[in-house]
Motif scaffolding. Structure first.
Motif, PDB file in Angstrom:
ATOM      1  N   SER B 368     -21.304  46.207  27.357  1.00 21.71           N
ATOM      2  CA  SER B 368     -20.125  45.709  26.650  1.00 21.71           C
ATOM      3  C   SER B 368     -19.683  46.704  25.582  1.00 21.71           C
ATOM      4  O   SER B 368     -20.498  47.401  24.987  1.00 21.71           O
ATOM      5  N   GLU B 372     -17.160  43.036  22.034  1.00 26.67           N
ATOM      6  CA  GLU B 372     -17.221  42.136  23.197  1.00 26.67           C
ATOM      7  C   GLU B 372     -18.575  41.433  23.244  1.00 26.67           C
ATOM      8  O   GLU B 372     -19.533  41.914  22.655  1.00 26.67           O
ATOM      9  N   LYS B 375     -23.987  41.978  27.032  1.00 25.75           N
ATOM     10  CA  LYS B 375     -24.455  41.747  28.395  1.00 25.75           C
ATOM     11  C   LYS B 375     -25.957  41.517  28.346  1.00 25.75           C
ATOM     12  O   LYS B 375     -26.677  42.255  27.662  1.00 25.75           O
ATOM     13  N   ASN B 477     -26.428  31.994  27.010  1.00 30.01           N
ATOM     14  CA  ASN B 477     -25.094  32.070  27.617  1.00 30.01           C
ATOM     15  C   ASN B 477     -24.449  30.695  27.677  1.00 30.01           C
ATOM     16  O   ASN B 477     -23.500  30.474  28.409  1.00 30.01           O
ATOM     17  N   ASP B 548     -22.792  37.219  27.495  1.00 27.59           N
ATOM     18  CA  ASP B 548     -21.604  36.890  28.290  1.00 27.59           C
ATOM     19  C   ASP B 548     -21.935  35.840  29.358  1.00 27.59           C
ATOM     20  O   ASP B 548     -22.707  36.112  30.279  1.00 27.59           O
TER      21      ASP B 548
END
Lengths: 163, 574
Positions: B368, B372, B375, B477, B548
């Motif tokens: 990422s 963001e 990951k 997540n 994510d």
């Protein structure tokens, strides 16, 4: 193909349930089952007939051998063997039929082991096919109750299943 | 000779067996045993907060140390709570001895308070079980249980102990047997020499050989011998999920692991090989994909200590029943001084494999960008760096487990601790506790997810009581990631019950037990948080790392396909 697997196992509580449980757990099939202690009181002999492809039978014998309570086993159908089943059957036996049933029993080398005025109790031994044929012959007179032992077997000749 | 009660015999026998830790939870039927434990100081009892955790902790200990894990629970609910942990150990062939209290003999079968037929309940998930019929049997039964659990193909053994067998008033002579023999149980000690010769001839003649090794190499302590053999031959190797670490990952010859989420090069090599040398793996469905399309050109050598594993799902051409170390050592002595028949073919095979590697190089996932969401893969890679690849790593089950297996590179066996066969969510936290207690000097990392973690989070309390400093990496997540992935792929993204609503604030939750906990959202926050987490090895630290939720685990084999049929990303497939 049909196989007869004969097992010597520890004569201990729970041993039978492990064997039977294995068949249901692994989706193997049991046609008949027969179990009793042997001349050595610490051992039971269990005979199971099952049907399956070679690959399945191989798995069955391997998994049975893995059970800690199983001491030894043999697939009797791999060689020449003797198999027997015992059946007790109650049939209606009235009037003229009493003689006819007796004659049929003689033909099958079956024995009448108990009588009442209206029925016979007949004992017959043999392989499964013979027992089926006798039952079919008795159908017209009326079969009231059947008790079969399931197959027991032993290898022919010098082969011995022992420790 | 000494006279001891049944309960004292149990405590003594465990000590004589060399047991360090018992994980357990007391209750009525086990109280005589608990009293005996109180009156000794040789064996340490660890009080968990749920019996399932006791079994997983013992399991984690066993996987890390190679010694049997020991569990003590009471009858009824105590014993049934242990069932999931017993099944977990059974599926992964982990040595474990589970002592279960039982109602007194005269009450058995009467539906007495807290009565369960635990021998019956656990029958399909144990290697063997015992029911104590007389107190004098106790030393021998315990010896047999440890022998069975740890020899041959290891597994869990249950001992059912009616309360009257441990009564303090009845005393019997105690002596702990040095050895036991069982006429119906004799695990093999070596493989068939003729078969091994045949295997070696095939290996020397192979054009595209591939080692495929599993948990049997780890539990059989055959990792060194395996590494030696593989290096001598210069063959590629892929280890199953359970076999990770038996051969150093990151080594040129190691292709990673094969199967549903296995590496691109492993799955391709499996598909194209002409000889699989399988040692201590069992070709389960998560490895083979569709067995009728499995490895169409391969001959298979299958070495396993359990004959029933051989030719169970995939037919072996050269079956060898024997322990991994003995068989591998015999193979080594046979290849010594011999030359490969087709060295050029092996060269070509390596270029093909290197080609597969190059195809996916740098394309495994998109890290990422700053700002963001993180990951999960990059978190695992960061943890790998922070621990120099030397930590014990326990996992729960799901996406985080696969990411951990893919991106943490293990150099040694017994460091990768995961529920492979049963796939038990909730396994990881207690397993990590069991490892940390035995390896206090090492870093013990738990990769978990917010779904799995909530299944065993009561064990915070155990960690607090015993000061167990595991590092918890919660890849949060906010959804049941693997379920969600399957729903994305197979159910048109209908996320039926895979969304975890009402998640707790894990930082506050860990804080309630007095633990340090850090929330991490971005890549900038990650490294400092890891640095803080691993600063003190004795301290439990909980990292709640938001990742994510849209990320999928790839590669992913296409259902009913062959080994090489894979989805590589959300949009690419082979």
């Amino acid at each position: 193909m049909r196989h007869i697997i004969s097992i010597l196992m520890e004569n201990e509580p729970g041993a039978l349930s492990r064997v039977v449980g294995l068949f249901s757990q692994r989706n193997f099939n049991i046609e008949t089952l027969n179990v009793a202690p042997t001349e050595d009181a610490t051992l039971s002999r269990l005979t199971v007939t099952t049907v399956g492809e070679d690959r399945v039978i191989e798995q069955i014998t391997k998994h049975l051998n893995k059970l800690v309570d199983v001491v030894k086993l043999v697939d009797l159908t791999e060689g020449s063997h003797i198999e027997r089943e015992l059946m007790l059957v109650k049939v209606k036996a009235l009037g003229a039929q009493r003689d006819e049933i007796k004659r049929t029993a003689d033909i099958f080398r079956a024995q009448i082991v108990d009588i009442t005025p209206s029925l016979y109790t007949i004992q017959i031994t043999g392989d499964g096919g013979k027992l089926d044929a006798f039952l079919a012959a008795m159908q017209p007179v009326g079969v009231l109750e059947v008790a079969r032992t399931g197959v027991s077997g032993i290898a022919r000749g010098e082969k011995v299943l022992s420790l | 000779m000494e006279l001891l009660s049944g309960a004292d015999m149990i405590a003594r026998a465990l000590h004589d067996e060399g047991v360090e830790y018992i994980y357990g939870y007391p209750g009525g039927a086990a109280l005589h045993i608990y009293d005996a434990l109180f009156r000794q100081d040789k064996v340490q009892h660890i009080l968990v907060r749920h019996e399932q955790a006791a079994t997983h902790a013992a399991d984690g200990y066993a996987r890390a140390s190679g010694k049997p894990g020991v569990v003590l629970v009471t009858s009824g609910p105590g014993a049934t709570n242990a069932v999931t942990g017993i099944a977990t150990a059974y599926m992964d062939s982990i040595p474990m001895v589970v002592l279960c209290g039982q109602v007194a003999s005269h009450l058995i079968g009467e539906d007495a308070f807290q009565e369960t037929d635990i021998v019956g309940v656990t029958r399909p998930i144990v290697k063997h079980s015992f029911s104590i019929k007389h107190p004098s049997e106790i030393p021998e039964v315990i010896k047999k249980a440890f022998y069975l659990a740890s020899s041959g193909r290891p597994g869990p053994v249950v001992i059912d102990i009616p309360k009257d067998m441990t009564a303090p008033t009845e005393r019997y002579e105690y002596s702990y047997p040095k050895k036991v023999r069982m006429r119906s149980y004799s695990p093999v000690t070596r493989g068939h020499s003729g078969q091994i010769k045949k295997a070696v001839e095939l290996m020397l003649k192979a054009r595209r050989p591939l080692f495929f090794t599993g948990g049997g190499v780890v539990s059989g302590r055959a990792s060194e011998a395996l590494t030696d053999l593989v290096r001598r031959l210069n063959f590629p190797i892929t280890t199953s999920l359970m076999g990770i670490g038996a051969y150093p990952q990151g080594d040129r010859q190691c292709l990673g692991w094969p199967g549903m989420h296995g590496s691109y090069e492993s799955n391709n090599a499996m598909h194209h090989t002409d000889l699989i040398i399988c040692i201590g793996a069992r070709f389960d469905d998560r490895v083979t994909n569709n067995t009728s399309k499995f490895c169409p050109t391969a001959k298979i050598i299958h070495v396993d200590i359990d004959p029933s594993s051989v030719s169970k799902t995939v037919r072996a051409d050269v079956p060898i029943v024997g322990p991994a170390d003995a068989v591998i050592n015999e193979m080594i002595s046979l290849v010594q001084g011999r030359e490969l028949a087709n060295p050029d073919a092996l060269e070509a095979w390596w270029s093909q494999i290197d080609g597969w590697r190059a195809e996916r190089e740098g394309k495994l996932y998109e890290p990422s960008a700053p700002g963001e969401p993180l990951k999960p893969q990059q978190v695992v890679e960061a943890v790998h760096r922070a621990t120099r690849g030397e930590a014990f790593v326990a996992t729960d089950v799901g996406q985080h487990q696969m990411f951990a297996a893919q991106y943490y590179k293990f150099q040694r066996p017994n460091r990768w601790i995961t529920s492979g066969g049963l796939g038990t969510m909730g396994f990881g936290f207690p397993a990590a506790m069991g490892i940390k207690m035995s390896y206090p000097e090492d870093d013990v990392v738990l990769f978990t997810g917010e779904g799995s973690f909530q299944m065993m989070m009561q064990e915070f309390s155990t960690c607090k009581q015993y000061g167990i400093g595991v590092k918890i990496i919660n890849l949060n997540n906010q959804s049941l990631g693997m379920v969600r992935q399957w729903q994305d792929l197979n159910y048109k993204s209908r996320h039926s019950h895979s969304y975890m609503e009402s998640l707790p604030d894990f930082v506050q939750l860990a804080g309630a037990y007095g633990f340090r906990a850090i929330k991490v959202h971005t890549v900038e926050e990650l490294e400092p948080a890891l640095e803080e987490a691993f600063r003190n090895k004795d301290e439990l630290v909980f990292l709640d790392i938001y990742v994510d939720p849209r990320e999928h685990v790839y590669p992913m084999q296409v259902p009913l396909g062959s080994m090489r049929d894979m989805l590589l990303t959300k949009t690419e497939r082979t």
